[in-house]
Design an enzyme around this catalytic site. Sequence first.
Site, PDB file in Angstrom:
ATOM      1  N   ARG A  28     -52.416  17.284 -26.603  1.00  0.00           N
ATOM      2  CA  ARG A  28     -53.274  16.340 -27.563  1.00  0.00           C
ATOM      3  C   ARG A  28     -54.529  16.646 -27.534  1.00  0.00           C
ATOM      4  NH1 ARG A  28     -48.745  13.738 -25.505  1.00  0.00           N
ATOM      5  NH2 ARG A  28     -47.813  11.806 -26.356  1.00  0.00           N
ATOM      6  N   ASP A  50     -46.264  25.668 -22.754  1.00  0.00           N
ATOM      7  CA  ASP A  50     -46.109  24.827 -23.581  1.00  0.00           C
ATOM      8  C   ASP A  50     -47.671  24.630 -24.359  1.00  0.00           C
ATOM      9  OD1 ASP A  50     -43.600  24.294 -23.277  1.00  0.00           O
ATOM     10  OD2 ASP A  50     -43.721  21.856 -23.368  1.00  0.00           O
ATOM     11  N   ASN A  88     -39.963  25.728 -27.139  1.00  0.00           N
ATOM     12  CA  ASN A  88     -39.194  24.360 -26.873  1.00  0.00           C
ATOM     13  C   ASN A  88     -40.402  23.324 -26.726  1.00  0.00           C
ATOM     14  OD1 ASN A  88     -37.005  22.670 -26.884  1.00  0.00           O
ATOM     15  ND2 ASN A  88     -36.414  23.468 -24.932  1.00  0.00           N
ATOM     16  N   GLY A  90     -41.885  20.166 -27.616  1.00  0.00           N
ATOM     17  CA  GLY A  90     -41.945  19.221 -28.416  1.00  0.00           C
ATOM     18  C   GLY A  90     -43.522  18.581 -28.740  1.00  0.00           C
ATOM     19  N   SER A 166     -40.822   8.984 -29.041  1.00  0.00           N
ATOM     20  CA  SER A 166     -42.468   8.526 -29.350  1.00  0.00           C
ATOM     21  C   SER A 166     -43.169   9.498 -29.746  1.00  0.00           C
ATOM     22  CB  SER A 166     -43.081   7.810 -28.070  1.00  0.00           C
ATOM     23  OG  SER A 166     -43.233   8.870 -27.082  1.00  0.00           O
ATOM     24  N   GLN A 167     -42.840  10.773 -29.645  1.00  0.00           N
ATOM     25  CA  GLN A 167     -43.807  11.772 -30.275  1.00  0.00           C
ATOM     26  C   GLN A 167     -43.701  11.621 -31.723  1.00  0.00           C
ATOM     27  OE1 GLN A 167     -42.178  15.447 -29.020  1.00  0.00           O
ATOM     28  NE2 GLN A 167     -42.640  15.215 -26.804  1.00  0.00           N
ATOM     29  N   SER A 193     -40.602   4.921 -24.715  1.00  0.00           N
ATOM     30  CA  SER A 193     -41.649   5.891 -24.023  1.00  0.00           C
ATOM     31  C   SER A 193     -42.997   5.445 -24.336  1.00  0.00           C
ATOM     32  CB  SER A 193     -41.453   7.189 -24.453  1.00  0.00           C
ATOM     33  OG  SER A 193     -40.221   7.500 -23.980  1.00  0.00           O
ATOM     34  N   ASP A 309     -39.478  11.163 -17.936  1.00  0.00           N
ATOM     35  CA  ASP A 309     -39.590  12.658 -17.141  1.00  0.00           C
ATOM     36  C   ASP A 309     -39.312  12.058 -15.822  1.00  0.00           C
ATOM     37  OD1 ASP A 309     -39.471  13.797 -19.610  1.00  0.00           O
ATOM     38  OD2 ASP A 309     -41.606  14.334 -19.521  1.00  0.00           O
ATOM     39  N   LYS A 336     -33.916  15.773 -25.151  1.00  0.00           N
ATOM     40  CA  LYS A 336     -35.089  16.468 -24.557  1.00  0.00           C
ATOM     41  C   LYS A 336     -34.748  18.015 -24.549  1.00  0.00           C
ATOM     42  CE  LYS A 336     -37.593  12.975 -23.288  1.00  0.00           C
ATOM     43  NZ  LYS A 336     -39.146  12.799 -23.550  1.00  0.00           N
ATOM     44  N   GLU A 337     -35.426  18.611 -23.478  1.00  0.00           N
ATOM     45  CA  GLU A 337     -35.290  19.996 -23.656  1.00  0.00           C
ATOM     46  C   GLU A 337     -33.793  20.663 -23.380  1.00  0.00           C
ATOM     47  OE1 GLU A 337     -39.397  19.618 -22.286  1.00  0.00           O
ATOM     48  OE2 GLU A 337     -37.629  18.639 -22.358  1.00  0.00           O
ATOM     49  N   ARG A 340     -30.305  15.856 -21.081  1.00  0.00           N
ATOM     50  CA  ARG A 340     -30.336  15.569 -19.662  1.00  0.00           C
ATOM     51  C   ARG A 340     -29.517  14.429 -19.028  1.00  0.00           C
ATOM     52  NH1 ARG A 340     -37.025  15.518 -19.660  1.00  0.00           N
ATOM     53  NH2 ARG A 340     -37.515  18.025 -19.441  1.00  0.00           N
ATOM     54  N   HIS A 381     -37.316  22.821 -17.307  1.00  0.00           N
ATOM     55  CA  HIS A 381     -38.134  23.013 -15.980  1.00  0.00           C
ATOM     56  C   HIS A 381     -37.720  21.832 -15.291  1.00  0.00           C
ATOM     57  CE1 HIS A 381     -41.115  20.253 -18.576  1.00  0.00           C
ATOM     58  NE2 HIS A 381     -40.050  20.231 -19.143  1.00  0.00           N
ATOM     59  N   ARG A 382     -37.601  20.565 -15.742  1.00  0.00           N
ATOM     60  CA  ARG A 382     -37.555  19.315 -15.154  1.00  0.00           C
ATOM     61  C   ARG A 382     -36.235  19.453 -14.168  1.00  0.00           C
ATOM     62  NH1 ARG A 382     -42.051  17.525 -15.385  1.00  0.00           N
ATOM     63  NH2 ARG A 382     -43.255  17.302 -17.343  1.00  0.00           N
ATOM     64  N   LYS A 407     -42.644  26.506 -18.107  1.00  0.00           N
ATOM     65  CA  LYS A 407     -43.129  25.653 -19.205  1.00  0.00           C
ATOM     66  C   LYS A 407     -44.060  24.683 -18.922  1.00  0.00           C
ATOM     67  CE  LYS A 407     -40.571  22.093 -22.268  1.00  0.00           C
ATOM     68  NZ  LYS A 407     -40.939  22.422 -23.527  1.00  0.00           N
TER      69      LYS A 407
END
Length: 421
Positions: A28, A50, A88, A90, A166-167, A193, A309, A336-337, A340, A381-382, A407
């Site tokens: 951002r 990212d 990837n 977002g 929410s993005q 979110s 997350d 998500k990625e 999940r 990654h998560r 990432k």
Amino acid sequence: MAEVLELKAAHRAAGTVRLPGSKSISNRVLLLAALAAGDTKVTGLLDAEDTLVMRKALSALGVSFDRETVLGAGGPFPVKRAELFLGNAGTAFRPLTAALAMCGGEYRLSGVPRMHERPIGDLVDALRGIGARIDYEGKDGFPPLLVHPGEINVEKKLRVKGDVSSQFLSALLMALPLTGRTARVDVVGELISKPYVEITLNVMRRFGLQVRRDGWKSFEVQGATYVSPGKIFVEGDASSASYFLAAGALGGGPVRVEGVGRSSIQGDVRFVEVLQKMGADVSVGEDFVEVKGGGKLRAIDMDLNHIPDAAMTAAVLALFADGPSTLRNIGSWRVKETDRIAAMATELRKLGAEIKEGKDFLTITPRKLKGNVAIDTYDDHRMAMSFSLVSLGGVPVRINNPQCVGKTFPEFFDVWRAIVS
């Protein structure tokens, strides 16, 4: 790094971790610094995949960087024709789509195959509703996208769905000042979110734009040029903090993370509420959180929509609880990625747990923990970071494709080894 990483059985976790910069704040800040009048020195910026794709995209759009300083364009991007590959990410793809729709140029935005499976139709529909010209190169509703010059009219009704990501709302809010006109965005349905939208509003304020809102249903954005604050600091990543704080709860601690705390603008700092409900001892300072554990963790039944997350960390912690745990309202995990919910259910079952999986919930009933299991990470990654906690159950665990942590946290496993034993 090897294609498979073995984490040895561990029983203790203690130490101090200095967190890398927040991914959500970093991208951002990069975008708004690029659009702002004046130059912005950014410290604490995350250095990972990212943010690298965002920086490369901004460079391709005519924005210059001088080490830690972003040289602002003072309005729409100067380059009017570009092809952007956004991996990837977002947090790069969605905001850039909205900003480029306002820039009067020809742009192509693409990413890795998984990005082309992540929905973007709600954002595109909202932008088309005010005159943006955006085409799908492949399947309707999904990237890659072709953005053309459009006649933007913010007097038209601007509505966006809030229940997928929410993005989409964040992307609109950050892009609308480029129109030079006051605009109103109405959110259709429940906004998920919300803390991530709070981050957006906070960063916009730092660049001189105040957004007025009526609850979470309506937002009014002034049309004005962003103005650089001169310097801005990116706080540590609260989502990344969750793995180490959970390690403190499992491995006795104390584990202290520095870079987030009471003054954090990230919603994921509220992961401490999960740890407290599970019975951990939590201390929160201005710029740190410290966790100690003792005894069996308590099972939880919680709505975790506000921390999607960090909720992944809670799912793995549930393996060590005294009964079944249910994580609710996590439907955003599906886009998500990876999916999940499906991925987490599959891997937790490998470890012996009984899993009930729904459209937007997961119930985890712990059973005897299986050791030496190979965890698939789905290039997410998560998944890799959260399943590292399994080793603190006193069993070895193998992490497939550990490189995916690049990432957001390339040094994760080095930092992890430094605090567990």
